[in-house]
Design a protein around this motif. Structure first.
Motif, mmCIF file in Angstrom:
data_model
loop_
_atom_site.group_PDB
_atom_site.id
_atom_site.type_symbol
_atom_site.label_atom_id
_atom_site.label_comp_id
_atom_site.label_asym_id
_atom_site.label_seq_id
_atom_site.Cartn_x
_atom_site.Cartn_y
_atom_site.Cartn_z
ATOM 1 N N UNK A 231 51.193 39.148 49.543
ATOM 2 C CA UNK A 231 50.456 38.945 50.701
ATOM 3 C C UNK A 231 49.786 40.062 51.540
ATOM 4 N N UNK A 232 50.287 41.340 51.320
ATOM 5 C CA UNK A 232 50.009 42.560 52.016
ATOM 6 C C UNK A 232 49.786 43.477 51.012
ATOM 7 N N UNK A 233 48.780 43.583 50.163
ATOM 8 C CA UNK A 233 48.583 44.703 49.035
ATOM 9 C C UNK A 233 48.785 46.238 49.805
ATOM 10 N N UNK A 234 48.128 46.233 50.600
ATOM 11 C CA UNK A 234 47.806 47.636 51.344
ATOM 12 C C UNK A 234 49.229 48.134 52.013
ATOM 13 N N UNK A 235 49.922 46.906 52.372
ATOM 14 C CA UNK A 235 51.305 47.376 53.101
ATOM 15 C C UNK A 235 52.225 47.897 52.169
ATOM 16 N N UNK A 236 52.131 47.063 50.855
ATOM 17 C CA UNK A 236 52.908 47.287 49.755
ATOM 18 C C UNK A 236 52.547 48.895 48.984
ATOM 19 N N UNK A 237 51.534 48.895 49.105
ATOM 20 C CA UNK A 237 51.002 50.218 48.325
ATOM 21 C C UNK A 237 51.523 51.275 49.368
ATOM 22 N N UNK A 238 51.091 51.394 50.522
ATOM 23 C CA UNK A 238 51.482 52.302 51.658
ATOM 24 C C UNK A 238 52.986 52.491 51.437
ATOM 25 N N UNK A 239 53.737 51.597 51.381
ATOM 26 C CA UNK A 239 55.262 51.904 51.317
ATOM 27 C C UNK A 239 55.826 52.636 49.993
ATOM 28 N N UNK A 240 54.877 52.204 48.835
ATOM 29 C CA UNK A 240 55.228 52.856 47.730
ATOM 30 C C UNK A 240 54.654 54.241 47.913
ATOM 31 N N UNK A 241 53.653 54.441 48.571
ATOM 32 C CA UNK A 241 53.032 55.817 48.581
ATOM 33 C C UNK A 241 53.922 56.844 49.168
ATOM 34 N N UNK A 242 54.615 56.285 50.446
ATOM 35 C CA UNK A 242 55.734 57.116 50.881
ATOM 36 C C UNK A 242 56.838 57.559 49.908
ATOM 37 N N UNK A 243 57.089 57.049 48.897
ATOM 38 C CA UNK A 243 58.004 57.324 48.126
ATOM 39 C C UNK A 243 57.287 58.078 46.948
ATOM 40 N N UNK A 244 56.076 58.487 47.036
ATOM 41 C CA UNK A 244 55.211 59.005 46.129
ATOM 42 C C UNK A 244 54.753 58.178 44.847
ATOM 43 N N UNK B 142 39.278 41.085 40.869
ATOM 44 C CA UNK B 142 38.927 41.498 42.111
ATOM 45 C C UNK B 142 39.732 40.505 43.137
ATOM 46 N N UNK B 143 40.633 39.759 42.880
ATOM 47 C CA UNK B 143 41.297 39.174 43.849
ATOM 48 C C UNK B 143 42.783 39.247 43.713
ATOM 49 N N UNK B 144 43.363 38.862 44.766
ATOM 50 C CA UNK B 144 44.837 38.992 44.906
ATOM 51 C C UNK B 144 45.673 37.466 45.168
ATOM 52 N N UNK B 145 46.579 37.796 44.626
ATOM 53 C CA UNK B 145 47.401 36.269 44.623
ATOM 54 C C UNK B 145 48.119 36.528 46.196
ATOM 55 N N UNK B 146 47.846 35.774 46.829
ATOM 56 C CA UNK B 146 48.218 35.804 48.136
ATOM 57 C C UNK B 146 49.801 35.336 48.700
ATOM 58 N N UNK B 147 50.052 34.606 47.609
ATOM 59 C CA UNK B 147 51.714 34.274 47.695
ATOM 60 C C UNK B 147 52.513 35.330 47.332
ATOM 61 N N UNK C 177 34.843 47.461 42.626
ATOM 62 C CA UNK C 177 36.338 47.985 42.868
ATOM 63 C C UNK C 177 36.930 48.326 44.268
ATOM 64 N N UNK C 178 35.920 47.999 45.201
ATOM 65 C CA UNK C 178 36.258 48.255 46.678
ATOM 66 C C UNK C 178 37.485 47.231 46.980
ATOM 67 N N UNK C 179 37.503 46.209 46.080
ATOM 68 C CA UNK C 179 38.618 45.344 46.378
ATOM 69 C C UNK C 179 40.048 45.905 46.253
ATOM 70 N N UNK C 180 40.026 46.949 45.386
ATOM 71 C CA UNK C 180 41.362 47.607 44.896
ATOM 72 C C UNK C 180 41.280 48.997 45.654
ATOM 73 N N UNK C 181 40.265 49.646 46.019
ATOM 74 C CA UNK C 181 40.223 51.151 46.530
ATOM 75 C C UNK C 181 40.594 50.759 48.168
ATOM 76 N N UNK C 182 40.187 49.784 48.583
ATOM 77 C CA UNK C 182 40.201 49.463 49.971
ATOM 78 C C UNK C 182 41.757 49.277 50.286
ATOM 79 N N UNK C 183 42.470 48.796 49.363
ATOM 80 C CA UNK C 183 44.059 48.529 49.525
ATOM 81 C C UNK C 183 44.816 49.820 49.141
#
Ligand code: MIG
Length: 840
Positions: A336-349, A328-333, A423-429
């Protein structure tokens, strides 16, 4: 004295290590029956030795046998596996004679012989014996004393023995590193982390104490619902008897009568739960690695998929995405921006799935004056007392990836709720699925479970130990995860993947077969394992494509995709300390073959999804052995190098290197070679070509396969179904296409569409009937096509009696081509009749 204890201890270790050492002769037999009482749903028999046997008629084909030894049955009768407790009252009668008590339903006759106490199941209509005790049920008086030292809370060894039929075959037991037919095999259930397992390794990760017996086309099932370490011996060292038993608990089993295998499998799902539909994208292709990081690498892998025109729906993040393996944590190094990453991947399906292990890092408070450890999961769990403790009250501190760790007591419903909410730590991202690993639970201190024996779990207030709870740990963790995701995202179907399990896990999770080997034996084993899991209530299965440990090669990887492209879970994954094996790693030649199969998977999605929905509704697996469809054909009883998808597609993969042709057994009926469309007669062994780019596949005559468009990811395009027709001898064929929104749970309330298509042929014409669809889901405006094989290219086609013209471009109409006649019509959600006459 000490020495004696020590010797006893070692003997016990040896005994428990080897099921064969379980000596039935030293067990005490139950009975005889001296009296019985009748209840609305069955009877309770009292035995002269103080034992009790309860028989409950749950329905005409399902009887439960529940036995306590030398004492009365306990009032507490709870099982985590059972989904359906209340059965509508069944019709049954009872009769007695001086020697026997007989219960009778429309389907089963159960005779209980009083002295000795033997239970016999017969077919009520034919009188034929289906299954019978070889000796009375038994228990170990001595063993109780031994266990007092080994694990005071473990119970008495209990067992049942059944006569072994001369031609009886056995299937099931869930995840076993064994071939399909388990006759003369012997197995143990004790969830274990077994990296690099190969055929014969036992036990491995899961416990599904359910098996099916088959003799002369007649099937029954036995679900021994007991979570203690259990044993199944299908005549390993006897020609006359099989037995099953466990190191504690009641002798508690459910007897299902078919006689069809499909009925037994389906009823097992009724009892232990039907798999809910996962989101449709989980049928897409998935990619994993221990581990992809940092974020830029994850994006590169996805970019590579897209650049190479390889379909992809999900990428998995293994343990290194976390901060020091803290769940339930992310490695910040690295991220750094899990949501940003996940959004960018989502655009590619592409969706992201994260691994979640049970081990919560145990770290001490950050400062002497503070009680905060700096890790919120640990802090909260400690505060609420949700972690497992030993009998003496100490926290149980196993060592897993984070080092010293603690495990949640998932038998506590408050703890489960808390874990689910984390699991909010994941679904929020934006994380779309959760992958549960190490949930046997593995402990680096000791993988056998010895270090955990005195761990006490709440267990509905019964406060029981590891001996009882180990095998249900993963089930309850999956339950916590699934229910948490449901609460966090009520509009989305949860997606959970688990390694360990107990019966009933299908209600919460899909599964994969753990740490396999990248070799041909591993690939061959996967076919038996997927088939067996399907017969054991787990329809959503798959293995790391290409194998987890060791080095794959292009040929192995291509052949592995030729199996997994039709498995529900299709995910390439690899261990950390080994060679890369993404689809392109061995060069273009192999990559092209892999692309062919991944693309075919996507085109077959309407068929796969329809078959998956069937698994949800009926409990019958998508990926299945031929014996499920053809239980009257003895040639299928040991057939474990072929498989079927639903009722209609037969696949004969190549499971050895350097092989470019193979023998294929086709059961009775008409079959079509998928690639050449050649019509073949069944009930024979044929020899077929299987060059590396071809997996032999056959379509059952009488089937209609619904195809969809070529896609990069699920949902990229509107599904315009294309029904390819494969008529049987009489020129008939039928199918039902299932569709829904693919994401939400609305299908449970009727928001689906089921379209029946049936084909009939007479002298003048071929008729294709499309039903008015069932269900309220409407896919929007689109066309549907129907493909018929035909030698000529001149036709008279009508829809609902009105002539249909030759098609112009992609417009509705008919056209001919290499695959035959294609008729394209507008899908307006109404019933239609297409008629085709040939112009000579
Ligand atoms: O001790 O998370 O089966 O798929 O990559 C190994 C690391 C732990 C075992 C899983 C595997 C995963 C690996 N895990």
């Amino acid at each position: 004295m000490k020495l004696k204890l020590l010797i006893a201890f070692f003997c016990l270790l040896i005994l428990s290590a080897n099921g064969e050492a379980q000596d039935l002769n030293r067990l005490v037999k139950i009975g005889p029956a001296i009296a019985f009482s009748k209840q609305p749903d069955g009877i309770t028999i009292n035995c002269s030795d103080g034992s009790q046997v309860q028989l409950k008629v749950l329905s005409a084909d399902l009887v439960r046998v529940r036995t306590s030894f030398a004492r009365n049955l306990e009032a507490n009768d709870h099982s985590w596996a059972i989904a359906k407790e209340a059965w509508p009252p069944a019709q049954w009668t009872i009769s007695e004679s001086p020697t026997a008590i007989t219960l009778k339903t429309d389907e089963l006759t159960v005779n209980i012989n009083r002295t000795p106490l033997l239970i016999e199941f017969r077919d009520a209509k034919t009188g034929e014996v289906i299954n019978v005790d070889q000796q009375p049920m038994m228990y170990d008086r001595e063993r109780t004393l031994n266990n007092m030292m080994f694990d005071p809370a473990a119970g008495t060894f209990v067992a049942a023995a059944k006569k072994l039929g001369l031609n009886e075959h056995f299937y099931g037991l869930g995840e076993k590193a064994a071939k399909l037919d388990k006759r003369r095999g012997s197995f143990v259930n004790w969830n274990s982390d077994t990296p690099g397992y190969s055929e014969g390794k036992d036990p491995i990760y899961q416990t599904i104490p359910f098996y099916i017996g088959l003799e002369r086309g007649r099937c029954y099932g036995i679900f021994f619902d007991n979570s203690y370490r259990s044993y199944f011996n299908f005549g390993f060292n006897s020609q006359e008897r099989i037995w099953f038993g466990a190191e504690g608990g009641e002798l508690n089993y459910y007897f299902f009568y078919g006689p069809s295998m499909k009925k037994v499998v389906s009823r097992y799902a009724d009892l232990t739960g039907h798999m809910p539909l996962p989101p449709m994208w989980t049928l897409g292709n998935q990619q994993s690695r221990w581990s992809y990081y940092p974020d830029a690498l994850v994006e590169q892998v996805v970019a590579e998929y897209r650049r190479r025109d390889l379909p992809l729906d999900a990428i998995h993040l293994d343990i290194d995405y976390m901060d020091g393996y803290r769940v339930f944590t992310w490695n910040k190094d690295r991220f750094p921006d899990p949501k940003g990453l996940i959004d960018r991947l989502a655009k590619q399906g592409v969706k992201v799935v994260t691994i979640v292990d049970p081990g919560v890092k145990y770290q001490t408070a950050q400062t002497a004056s503070s009680s905060s450890t700096g890790y919120y999961v640990l802090d909260q769990g400690l505060e609420k007392n949700y972690f497992q403790r030993r009998r003496n009250g100490d926290l149980f501190i196993p060592r897993v990836w984070p080092g010293e760790s603690v495990f949640v007591d998932y038998t506590n419903s408050d703890a489960r709720r808390w874990w689910g909410d984390l699991h909010r730590a994941y679904t929020d991202q934006g994380v779309a699925g959760i992958w549960n690993d190490m949930n046997e639970p593995a402990d680096f201190v000791d993988q056998s479970g010895k270090n955990q024996l005195d761990v006490v779990s709440y267990d509905e207030g019964a406060r029981t130990t590891h001996a009882k709870n180990r095998n249900v740990f993963a089930l309850l963790m999956a339950k916590a995860t699934y229910e948490g995701l449901q609460r966090l995202q009520p509009d989305k179907r949860p997606y959970v993947i688990t390694r360990a399990a107990y019966a009933g896990v299908q209600r919460y999770s899909t599964m994969w077969t753990g740490d396999t080997n990248s070799n041909w034996e591993g690939l061959a084993l996967s076919v038996s394992m997927f088939s067996t899991l399907g017969l054991s209530g787990e329809p959503f299965v798959g293995a790391d494509v290409g194998g987890f440990m060791g080095r794959a090669n292009g040929e192995l990887l291509a052949r592995a995709y030729q199996v997994s492209f039709l498995a529900p879970f299709c995910r390439n994954h690899k261990t950390i300390d080994s060679y890369d094996q993404e689809p392109w790693r061995f060069g273009k030649y192999y990559e092209d073959i892999i692309r062919k199969y991944l693309k075919l998977r996507y085109r077959l999605l309407p068929f796969l999804y329809t078959t998956l929905e069937d698994s949800h509704r009926t409990g019958l697996p998508l990926f299945r052995p031929l014996v499920l469809n053809y239980p009257d054909d003895e040639s299928t009883y040991n057939l474990d190098d072929e498989f079927m998808i639903g009722d209609d597609l037969l696949v004969a993969p190549v499971l050895k290197p350097d092989v470019v042709r193979r023998l294929v057994y086709l059961p009775k009926g008409v079959w079509y070679d998928y690639w050449t469309r050649e019509k073949l007669q069944g009930e024979q062994m044929i020899e077929v070509k299987a060059p590396l780019d071809t997996v032999p596949m056959f379509v059952r005559g009488g089937a209609i396969l619904p195809f969809g468009p070529d896609m990069k990811y699920v949902g990229e395009k509107t599904l315009e179904p294309e029904f390819v027709i494969y008529p049987d001898e009489k020129g008939t064929a039928q199918t039902k296409l299932y569709e829904d929104d693919g994401i939400s749970p609305a299908y449970l309330n009727g928001a689906f569409r089921r379209t029946s298509v049936s084909v009939a042929t007479d002298r003048q014409q071929v008729s294709i009937r499309i039903s008015a669809p069932e269900g309220s889901y409407r896919p929007g405006s689109r066309t549907m096509s129907f493909v018929l094989r035909s030698g000529t290219n001149n036709f008279r086609v009508s829809v609902d009696g009105r002539p249909l013209d030759r098609a112009v471009a992609n417009q509705p109409g008919w056209s001919t081509g290499p695959s035959g006649l294609t008729i394209r019509t507008i899908d307006d959600g109404q019933a239609h009749l297409i008629q085709i006459g040939q112009l000579h």
